[in-house]
Design an enzyme around this catalytic site. Structure first.
Site, PDB file in Angstrom:
ATOM      1  CG  HIS A  58      -1.833  -1.157   1.316  1.00  0.00           C
ATOM      2  ND1 HIS A  58      -2.817  -1.376   0.391  1.00  0.00           N
ATOM      3  CD2 HIS A  58      -1.914  -2.177   2.210  1.00  0.00           C
ATOM      4  CE1 HIS A  58      -3.488  -2.479   0.706  1.00  0.00           C
ATOM      5  NE2 HIS A  58      -2.949  -2.983   1.809  1.00  0.00           N
ATOM      6  CG  HIS A 220      -6.437  -5.840   0.940  1.00  0.00           C
ATOM      7  ND1 HIS A 220      -7.242  -5.201   1.858  1.00  0.00           N
ATOM      8  CD2 HIS A 220      -5.149  -5.604   1.304  1.00  0.00           C
ATOM      9  CE1 HIS A 220      -6.465  -4.609   2.752  1.00  0.00           C
ATOM     10  NE2 HIS A 220      -5.204  -4.824   2.449  1.00  0.00           N
TER      11      HIS A 220
END
Lengths: 336, 336
Positions: A58, A220
């Protein structure tokens, strides 16, 4: 796989080696745990420690938010996986200067479990840790079960606000209260245009078909609210903004907003500005006032093409904390 | 096309509308030309004006380098196309406070032609404009014809250095000399792993086949030095660093370096750090000292997957100018 990697199973190790070298003026790796990155001068005497942690992939989140007046230590997980309880615990010990630690993390099952185990370990050692979980993703659970929602890019506001409160001398309870207020006032929604590939897997875990988009997708690839034919940027921005307006009663009493449009990894910056033009128009039409804007890659999902819109309603306290100078790799706020 | 756009022919217009709203505290659109973005308080009395310009699609470049102690005005072109001579001229007039204007731009045929026409127009109006062209791309022409090389991410160092010299009260000739020194001391090389798509075209203008990479590719997909099987990050970083070391005689007399690894648009930040780990190792082994590191998306190429390595050799002057505080959307250097 068209990627700049060595061993797909070692991307986190390899990234951390480079990260440590690139930002050695600001951060260092914990001597106790190579999956913990801490601010060079942490723990800071007299200050409540701020800790976060989460899966890798991320970037600049999470490790990029370690910085001055931001996060003191971060636990680094494998790609899209929670850091271990041991890593959260080690991050607590690196951040604690005796005033306690505020663990501000995103609401995911693995992180929740590991943070709670780590808090137990810390308590046994006499370190007080309290926590706040970011729950900004409106698509991840209905309004009635807001506490079950996932944390996405809204975490950045939580860290900024909590970090500033701690830097300004707030007690642990005060830091927790301010960070919780940031969370309570923040809503996010994502739209995905393409999937992402975890290097160790080598192919996407999910698909977004050409000419379709997934409204409400998670960071995700968690299933969103709906898959539909791709729309124009104006239409997408309208639906995203409306989803947030429908979820949160933005007060009409002179409240101002902080707005973030984060790319999810492979979305050209140009397109974030195209979306923002419409987001701003809608908010303005509703009589809302935009106080501060953040556009760029703040929380990404490897090579996912998509965007996350985050809106936080401000009050005087949140404005002060948002404006407080901070310096991290992911965000920098200079003195006015 | 999986993109967040409205009309593919209007992406620049739409981007500029959002950009202007998002950064209204820092910049504004010229009243004379909606393809010119200027620093809000430009022209700055007593200061040499700094102008740049180039095609869109490289965001945060070029418009993102308008800022305090950086660029005063930028001419904005269509995607991958030079701004018009009129736009460069209008940018000159917005930046000129009577001390003259330094036009610091990347060496491409269209930009060169339009800048020179604009300089002629400005001279007719009594505005003195001198220029420096960034020529950092070692893959774009042999050493012997370095002046023919294209400017890629190295332009950022040129703007930072020239902008700081102007902010510190440098005369036009002094700004030009410092910016030229930055260019002379800077080399870059790109590697591409995938092509990019101009929205108005709708499909890539070139291809990079799966499992191959293009070494030395340009920022618009200009053919590189070779197409070869994709290698590990360590191997790619080694070849990139070596290409720069082969081209520039890095002095061994205590010189330090500024290093930038810029993603070209869709490369995960994680991978830039994986590459940097090896770049640093090699430079260190050569006895070179890294003074400052920039990792992120500084100059992109729409949705191209690739990276650009840029190295500038520093001396005391360049260090001072690089460290001078600056605030722009693309780069922020805070006071030490």
């Amino acid at each position: 796989m068209q990627r700049f990697i060595n061993d797909p199973d070692l991307v986190v190790e390899d990234m951390l080696k480079g990260y440590q070298k690139a930002h050695q003026d600001l951060i260092t790796v914990s001597k106790n745990n190579d999956r913990v990155i801490k601010l060079k001068n942490a723990p800071i005497k007299g200050k409540v420690g701020i800790v976060t942690g989460g899966g890798s992939g991320h970037e600049p989140c999470f490790l990029g938010y370690v910085g001055h007046n931001m996060v003191d230590a971060v636990a680094v997980g494998e790609v899209f996986s929670s850091p271990t309880a041991q890593s959260f615990y080690d991050a607590f010990t690196e951040a604690d200067a005796g005033q306690g630690v505020a663990c501000l993390f995103g609401n995911y099952a693995g992180d929740n479990m590991n943070v709670k185990m780590a808090i137990q370990m810390a308590e046994d050692d006499g370190i007080t840790v309290k926590y706040v979980t970011a729950t900004d993703d409106v698509a991840s659970s209905p309004k009635e079960t807001r506490h079950k929602r996932h944390g996405i890019a809204g975490g950045v506001f939580m860290w900024k606000v909590g970090g500033a409160r701690a830097a300004l001398g707030g007690s642990l309870d005060e830091v927790i209260t301010s960070a919780q207020k940031a969370v309570d006032n923040t809503r996010s929604i994502c739209v995905g245009l393409s999937a992402c590939t975890i290097p160790a897997v080598g192919h996407p875990n999910f698909k977004i078909a050409e000419n379709t988009m997934e409204f409400g997708i998670g960071h995700h690839g968690e299933a969103g609210i709906r898959v539909e034919a791709i729309k124009t940027a104006d239409e997408i921005a309208t639906e995203m903004t409306q989803a947030i307006l429908d979820d949160f009663s933005f007060s009409d009493s002179n409240h101002e907003l902080a707005v973030m449009l984060s790319g999810l990894g492979t979305t050209p910056i140009m397109e974030l500005y195209i979306l923002y033009d419409k987001v701003e128009k809608i908010l303005k039409e509703k009589g809302l006032c935009i106080y501060k804007v953040f556009i760029g890659n703040y929380v990404t999902s490897l090579d996912m093409n998509g965007t996350c819109l985050t809106i936080m309603q401000l009050d005087d306290e949140l404005k002060t904390l948002l404006d407080h100078p901070a310096k991290s790799v992911g965000i920098e706020i200079s003195a006015k």
